[in-house]
Design a protein around this motif. Structure first.
Motif, short mmCIF file in Angstrom:
data_model
loop_
_atom_site.label_atom_id
_atom_site.label_comp_id
_atom_site.label_asym_id
_atom_site.label_seq_id
_atom_site.Cartn_x
_atom_site.Cartn_y
_atom_site.Cartn_z
N SER A 1 55.41 8.11 77.73
CA SER A 1 54.37 7.63 76.82
C SER A 1 53.54 8.81 76.34
O SER A 1 53.42 9.84 77.02
N ARG A 2 52.95 8.64 75.15
CA ARG A 2 52.14 9.71 74.59
C ARG A 2 50.96 10.03 75.50
O ARG A 2 50.62 11.20 75.70
N ASP A 3 50.33 8.98 76.05
CA ASP A 3 49.18 9.22 76.92
C ASP A 3 49.56 10.04 78.14
O ASP A 3 48.86 10.98 78.52
N ASP A 4 50.71 9.67 78.76
CA ASP A 4 51.15 10.40 79.95
C ASP A 4 51.46 11.86 79.61
O ASP A 4 51.08 12.79 80.35
N LEU A 5 52.13 12.06 78.47
CA LEU A 5 52.46 13.42 78.07
C LEU A 5 51.21 14.23 77.78
O LEU A 5 51.11 15.40 78.16
N ASP A 6 50.27 13.63 77.09
CA ASP A 6 49.04 14.36 76.76
C ASP A 6 48.28 14.75 78.03
O ASP A 6 47.76 15.87 78.15
N ILE A 7 48.25 13.82 79.00
CA ILE A 7 47.55 14.12 80.26
C ILE A 7 48.25 15.26 81.00
O ILE A 7 47.61 16.22 81.44
N VAL A 8 49.59 15.17 81.11
CA VAL A 8 50.33 16.18 81.87
C VAL A 8 50.31 17.53 81.14
O VAL A 8 50.22 18.59 81.78
N CYS A 9 50.36 17.49 79.81
CA CYS A 9 50.26 18.76 79.06
C CYS A 9 48.92 19.44 79.34
O CYS A 9 48.85 20.67 79.52
N GLY A 10 47.86 18.66 79.39
CA GLY A 10 46.56 19.22 79.71
C GLY A 10 46.52 19.79 81.12
O GLY A 10 45.95 20.86 81.36
N ILE A 11 47.15 19.08 82.05
CA ILE A 11 47.21 19.56 83.43
C ILE A 11 48.01 20.86 83.51
O ILE A 11 47.64 21.81 84.20
N TYR A 12 49.14 20.90 82.77
CA TYR A 12 49.99 22.09 82.81
C TYR A 12 49.25 23.31 82.26
O TYR A 12 49.35 24.42 82.81
N LYS A 13 48.49 23.12 81.21
CA LYS A 13 47.71 24.24 80.65
C LYS A 13 46.67 24.73 81.66
O LYS A 13 46.42 25.94 81.77
N LYS A 14 46.07 23.79 82.40
CA LYS A 14 45.14 24.20 83.45
C LYS A 14 45.85 25.04 84.51
O LYS A 14 45.31 26.05 84.99
N ALA A 15 47.07 24.61 84.86
CA ALA A 15 47.84 25.35 85.87
C ALA A 15 48.14 26.76 85.39
O ALA A 15 48.04 27.73 86.16
N VAL A 16 48.49 26.90 84.11
CA VAL A 16 48.78 28.23 83.56
C VAL A 16 47.54 29.10 83.62
O VAL A 16 47.63 30.31 83.93
N ARG A 17 46.38 28.52 83.38
CA ARG A 17 45.13 29.29 83.39
C ARG A 17 44.58 29.49 84.80
O ARG A 17 43.61 30.22 84.98
N GLY A 18 45.18 28.83 85.79
CA GLY A 18 44.71 28.95 87.16
C GLY A 18 43.55 28.04 87.48
O GLY A 18 42.86 28.23 88.48
N GLU A 19 43.35 27.01 86.67
CA GLU A 19 42.26 26.07 86.90
C GLU A 19 42.71 24.96 87.83
O GLU A 19 43.88 24.60 87.88
N SER A 20 41.77 24.40 88.55
CA SER A 20 42.07 23.32 89.49
C SER A 20 42.34 22.03 88.72
O SER A 20 41.69 21.75 87.70
N TYR A 21 43.31 21.25 89.22
CA TYR A 21 43.62 19.99 88.54
C TYR A 21 43.92 18.85 89.50
O TYR A 21 44.26 17.74 89.08
N GLY A 22 43.78 19.05 90.78
CA GLY A 22 43.95 17.96 91.74
C GLY A 22 45.40 17.60 91.99
O GLY A 22 46.34 18.20 91.45
N ASP A 23 45.61 16.58 92.82
CA ASP A 23 46.96 16.13 93.16
C ASP A 23 47.54 15.29 92.05
O ASP A 23 46.82 14.59 91.32
N LEU A 24 48.88 15.37 91.92
CA LEU A 24 49.59 14.60 90.89
C LEU A 24 50.35 13.45 91.52
O LEU A 24 50.88 13.57 92.63
N THR A 25 50.38 12.33 90.80
CA THR A 25 51.26 11.23 91.23
C THR A 25 52.71 11.68 91.08
O THR A 25 53.01 12.68 90.40
N GLU A 26 53.61 10.98 91.71
CA GLU A 26 55.03 11.34 91.62
C GLU A 26 55.50 11.32 90.16
O GLU A 26 56.26 12.20 89.73
N HIS A 27 55.02 10.33 89.39
CA HIS A 27 55.41 10.23 87.98
C HIS A 27 54.93 11.45 87.20
O HIS A 27 55.71 12.08 86.46
N TYR A 28 53.66 11.79 87.37
CA TYR A 28 53.13 12.96 86.67
C TYR A 28 53.81 14.25 87.14
O TYR A 28 54.04 15.18 86.36
N ARG A 29 54.10 14.34 88.45
CA ARG A 29 54.77 15.54 88.97
C ARG A 29 56.14 15.71 88.32
O ARG A 29 56.55 16.83 88.00
N ASN A 30 56.87 14.61 88.10
CA ASN A 30 58.18 14.70 87.46
C ASN A 30 58.06 15.21 86.03
O ASN A 30 58.87 16.05 85.58
#
Length: 757
Positions: A261-290
């Motif tokens: 879904s667009r919402d899921d992708l937008d959320i995970v894309c935002g999380i991934y960008k945080k990871a690239v920048r070294g920012e904290s983003y908390g634990d991911l559900t199995e779905h989001y981790r996939n």
């Protein structure tokens, strides 16, 4: 560094006599009793050195006694008389007119690995060793045998520069670590840590010992070398890479829009960008981790492309200018003059400014990585960049990487294989200057174990961060042209037996060898086979100087978890037999091989060199003086026995149960040496492979029973050598024989005999 270029001609003794006079004032000989003076002088006259392990020298000798005894060593070298030094050349090799590097290769010669920081009494304090503890090491360092062409034990110094991340092989500057400075000595003599180390090296050479040094084809991540010469390194603009990666995250997401879904992708894309920048983003559900992992996999080629592109020369030229501009501004060097390391007085501030601008030197990688390091993301908290590494086949080998905190020199443009001649010249000039400054007699070159493997070369073209063979060959040639006796030792563990490449192409004199990594395989027969292989190579090489390979009792690698092989694992008797077999298995004229050991080995120090290299602390040491007496006596026997130093060992018989017999013969002599032993150690670690699985297991050695050895009737066994507490003494047989019988030999038990033809 390199201030030698502007020095005036000075006397060889300038500063030394004044320094030594002040040293003697600090440690008056009047404090030594006549009895102690007589003991020290008599012992030095007998042996040429004080036969103590280092821990005994630390605990028993006063500073005044150290100087009193050392004067005998200098007097024996003809460089000291009436309380003053008098010489024209410090190096024992130069004084003796040595014209080539064969001195390091000589059978019977020893090389002792010494870490100056580790020479204090680690049994009492972690404070690192200082000048007088260094002189204790010099006093106990065994002399050679001039009659047999063997110089005093070579002192092999590991890096003594300031370090980071607790590792001597990650220097932050070219000067001596200030932690090594003896403050009282500095106050009395005016010599800081640099001056004290230089004075010690000169004193060691004047006592008859060559000194070699560990050099690096890389430097610390933000070392002063990098800061004064930014174009000697490759650079990443991490801010720019993060920006480009974040743009590509959205593009990649479009490829999988139909799956999520667009919402899921937008959320995970935002999380991934945080990871690239070294920012904290908390634990991911199995779905989001996939989803996260799928984006990560799809970005792999983009990350590789971006890192490769940034390390191309056209971009590097721009990044070098950017780095220089930042450094010059931070140092208030507004005219952009070439700075020396002494000009860098605010190293921490410069580093933080570079980091704030996203500027990071490109790191090394794994032992098996090829190509460039690939920026993956910032660490959590954004304190440093994290890289991935791939081998020549594109497989991820990041889990092997331990060199992300090193900065390799920018020797080659990896995008096209063209050599960076300015950096090569800088590197060679730097190493020539280092030798000039400290007077070293040779170099051991670190981290060049895979420079001609397929992970480093493709059809002769360099493809990795490692120093190319061409550069190493140029360095060695330049050093030998400058100093004919200069010797070079390559850290190469004989993978695939690239003898020719290291010897003929790179001009190395001695190779590191594989005795530590293959400790459990090195039976006497295996060592004899190694000798034969080297002999065959030397009789076929086109080079007019031979190659040598170390016989290694111990080195700094063995305690590393990935290797986990060192003498103490063999038990006390097993360690002593390891020393014995390497000393008593000469390879003959075309397989001359010195022996390497580590400070502390002489008293059966079981481990600690890894920790002392990691941190500037003194090493804890064992006090096994009986072990030392035998260890020392074996070495002394070999150096003074031309049958061994000029002879060749031949295996007569080696049985699977541990029994072995070999004979050492020298051409033209009727006298030879017969060795009988049980080559099993009391305990030993073995690598086991079975059904695709591998593991390490420790085994106990076995006794061997009811063995006999019979020589041909041309030979008579006339005596046996027995240890009398300090030396191996020959005991004549009442009746000569050619047959020996042994009811039982314990693990690691050895005997040796005189044979007459």
């Amino acid at each position: 560094m390199l201030d030698f270029l502007f020095r005036k001609e000075v006397s060889a003794t300038e500063g030394l006599n004044e320094f030594y006079s002040k040293l003697r004032e600090m440690h008056s000989f009047e404090s030594i009793s006549d009895e102690r003076k007589d003991y020290l002088k008599t012992t030095m006259a007998k042996y040429g050195y004080l036969p103590y392990p280092h821990i005994k020298a630390l605990e028993e000798l006063s500073d005044a006694e150290v100087l009193w005894a050392l004067e005998s060593k200098w007097e024996n070298e003809g460089v000291f008389r009436d309380g003053e030094f008098e010489f024209s050349k410090a190096s024992v090799l130069a004084r003796n007119g040595v014209k080539d590097s064969s001195w390091l290769q000589k059978e019977g010669h020893d090389i002792k690995l010494v870490n100056l920081a580790g020479l204090g009494n680690g049994n009492e304090t972690e404070e690192c060793g200082k000048f007088m503890s260094w002189l204790r090491q010099l006093l106990i360092l065994p002399t050679g045998s001039k009659e047999n062409g063997i110089f005093g034990t070579t002192m092999y110094l590991i890096p003594f520069h300031p370090r980071e991340f607790g590792c001597a092989y990650l220097p932050t500057a070219s000067c001596v670590s200030p932690n090594l400075e003896d403050k009282e000595l500095a106050e009395k003599t005016g010599l800081n840590a640099d001056g004290q180390v230089k004075m010690f090296i000169k004193m060691a050479q004047l006592a008859g010992h060559p000194v070699i040094y560990d050099i690096l084809p890389q430097t610390g991540r933000f070392s002063k070398i990098v800061l004064t010469t930014p174009d000697c390194a490759r650079w990443f603009d991490i801010k720019a890479l993060i920006e480009e990666l974040c743009k590509n995250v959205d593009k990649i997401a479009e490829l999988i829009r139909e799956k999520y879904s667009r919402d899921d992708l937008d959320i995970v894309c935002g999380i991934y960008k945080k990871a690239v920048r070294g920012e904290s983003y908390g634990d991911l559900t199995e779905h989001y981790r996939n989803i996260f992992n799928e984006i990560d996999e799809l970005l792999k080629e983009t990350k590789i492309f971006l890192s490769n592109s940034m390390l191309e020369k056209s971009i590097q030229d721009k990044l070098h200018k950017k780095a220089k501009a930042i450094i010059n501004h931070t140092c208030a060097n507004y005219r952009g003059r070439k700075m020396s390391e002494e000009d860098i007085t605010n190293q921490g501030e410069i580093i933080q400014t570079l980091i704030s601008e996203g500027m990071w030197p490109a790191p090394g990688g794994a032992w098996c990585s090829a190509g460039v390091p690939v920026f993956d993301k910032m660490s959590e908290g954004a304190s440093y960049p994290i890289f991935k590494h791939y081998d020549v086949n594109g497989d991820d080998v990041t889990h092997f990487a331990n060199l992300d905190c090193q900065t390799p020199y920018y020797f080659v443009c990896l995008e096209n294989g063209k050599y960076n001649n300015d950096v090569i010249k800088f590197f060679i000039d730097y190493m020539k200057g280092l030798q000039e400054e400290y007077g070293f007699d040779g170099y051991r070159v670190d981290h060049i174990d895979h420079v001609v493997d397929d992970v480093s070369e493709e059809n002769g073209t360099p493809i990795s961060y490692r120093a190319p063979r061409r550069v190493l060959g140029m360095l060695n040639s330049a050093m030998m042209e400058k100093i004919p006796y200069f010797a070079t030792l390559a850290e190469y563990m004989l993978w695939d037996k690239y003898y020719k490449e290291y010897h003929e192409d790179m001009n190395f004199d001695v190779l590191w060898g594989n005795d530590i990594v293959q400790q459990s395989d090195k039976t006497p027969e295996h060592i004899a086979d190694d000798n034969l292989y080297l002999s065959n190579y030397n009789t076929s090489t086109k080079k007019n100087t031979p190659l040598s390979v170390l016989k290694t009792y111990n080195n700094q690698d063995g305690e590393f978890e990935a290797i986990d092989r060192f003498p103490a694992q063999l038990g006390r008797d097993g360690a002593l037999f390891k020393w014995f077999k390497y000393k008593f298995l000469p390879g003959g004229k075309f397989a001359q091989r010195p022996v390497l050991y580590v400070d502390g080995d002489e008293s059966f120090t079981q481990r600690g060199i890894e920790g002392a290299i990691g941190a500037e602390i003194s090493m804890k040491r064992e006090k096994d003086y009986d072990f030392f007496s035998k260890f020392d006596a074996i070495d002394r026997f070999v150096k003074n026995n031309p049958v061994i130093t000029d002879g060749e060992a031949h295996i007569i018989r080696q049985d699977d149960d541990g029994f072995v017999a070999w004979q050492i013969q020298k051409e033209g002599l009727k006298t030879s040496i017969l060795v009988i032993a049980n080559y099993n150690s009391p305990r030993e670690k073995f690598a086991v492979e079975q059904d695709g699985n591998s593991w390490t297991e420790e085994r106990e050695g076995r006794e061997v029973f009811d063995k006999s050895i019979e020589l041909s009737c041309d030979y008579s066994i006339v005596s046996e050598y027995r240890f009398d507490g300090s030396d191996y003494i020959e005991e004549k047989f009442v009746t000569a024989t050619n047959l020996l019988t042994f009811g039982k030999l314990m693990p690691a038990e050895f005997k040796f005999f005189t044979v007459v033809k």
